[in-house]
Design a protein around this motif. Structure first.
Motif, mmCIF file in Angstrom:
data_model
loop_
_atom_site.group_PDB
_atom_site.id
_atom_site.type_symbol
_atom_site.label_atom_id
_atom_site.label_comp_id
_atom_site.label_asym_id
_atom_site.label_seq_id
_atom_site.Cartn_x
_atom_site.Cartn_y
_atom_site.Cartn_z
ATOM 1 N N GLY A 1 0.809 -1.210 0.000
ATOM 2 C CA GLY A 1 0.000 0.000 0.000
ATOM 3 C C GLY A 1 0.842 1.259 0.000
ATOM 4 O O GLY A 1 2.003 1.255 -0.396
ATOM 5 N N LYS A 2 0.230 2.342 0.465
ATOM 6 C CA LYS A 2 0.915 3.637 0.524
ATOM 7 C C LYS A 2 0.922 4.142 1.957
ATOM 8 O O LYS A 2 0.004 3.872 2.724
ATOM 9 N N ARG A 3 1.972 4.887 2.296
ATOM 10 C CA ARG A 3 2.112 5.498 3.615
ATOM 11 C C ARG A 3 2.214 7.005 3.421
ATOM 12 O O ARG A 3 2.912 7.481 2.530
ATOM 13 N N TYR B 1 -0.284 7.567 8.160
ATOM 14 C CA TYR B 1 -1.568 7.063 7.675
ATOM 15 C C TYR B 1 -1.304 6.042 6.581
ATOM 16 O O TYR B 1 -0.524 6.293 5.666
ATOM 17 N N VAL B 2 -1.942 4.885 6.683
ATOM 18 C CA VAL B 2 -1.727 3.773 5.757
ATOM 19 C C VAL B 2 -2.958 3.582 4.879
ATOM 20 O O VAL B 2 -4.089 3.592 5.373
ATOM 21 N N VAL B 3 -2.718 3.406 3.572
ATOM 22 C CA VAL B 3 -3.799 3.078 2.634
ATOM 23 C C VAL B 3 -3.406 1.788 1.921
ATOM 24 O O VAL B 3 -2.406 1.748 1.203
ATOM 25 N N GLU B 4 -4.174 0.733 2.166
ATOM 26 C CA GLU B 4 -3.968 -0.560 1.516
ATOM 27 C C GLU B 4 -5.279 -0.972 0.855
ATOM 28 O O GLU B 4 -6.316 -0.343 1.086
ATOM 29 N N ARG C 1 -7.680 -2.088 3.818
ATOM 30 C CA ARG C 1 -7.962 -1.185 4.926
ATOM 31 C C ARG C 1 -7.195 0.129 4.758
ATOM 32 O O ARG C 1 -6.235 0.207 4.006
ATOM 33 N N SER C 2 -7.636 1.118 5.503
ATOM 34 C CA SER C 2 -6.894 2.374 5.586
ATOM 35 C C SER C 2 -7.145 2.964 6.960
ATOM 36 O O SER C 2 -8.185 2.725 7.578
ATOM 37 N N LYS D 1 -7.951 11.416 6.263
ATOM 38 C CA LYS D 1 -8.571 10.737 5.118
ATOM 39 C C LYS D 1 -8.992 11.745 4.044
ATOM 40 O O LYS D 1 -8.795 11.518 2.857
#
Length: 98
Positions: free
Chosen positions: A21-23, A50-53, A56-57, A90
């Motif tokens: 994902g992205k951080r 903040y994590v976006v997978e 989940r995020s 978010k």
């Protein structure tokens, strides 16, 4: 209760492709009332990862710091304050430079 007065957001680069994902790193300037136990004359900011997978995020980690000296403040935010920060993060991820 806290108020977010300013922010910056940046995509964290993963040059080795280890993370899924992205951080994102967000620095949120906050203001709290003088009678709040979190209050500091030096001003405060919250550093959020903040994590976006795909599945989940959300916030992976946060830390509170004093603005003028960058000292870590050992304090946990309340659930309603965390909800405000989560929603703000978010909403503002789109502002990150990729």
């Amino acid at each position: 209760m806290l108020t977010i007065t300013g922010y910056s957001v940046e995509l964290i680069k993963d040059p080795f492709g280890i993370l899924t994902g992205k951080r994102y790193e967000l620095l949120l300037d906050i203001e709290v009332a003088e009678d709040d136990e979190l209050y500091s004359e030096n001003g405060l900011y919250v550093r959020v990862i903040y994590v976006v997978e795909e599945s989940r995020s959300g916030m992976a980690k946060y830390a509170i710091h004093e603005k003028t000296n960058d000292n870590y403040v050992d304090f946990e935010l309340e659930d309603d304050e965390l909800a405000v920060i989560e929603a703000f993060c978010k909403e503002h991820l789109v502002d990150a430079e990729e």
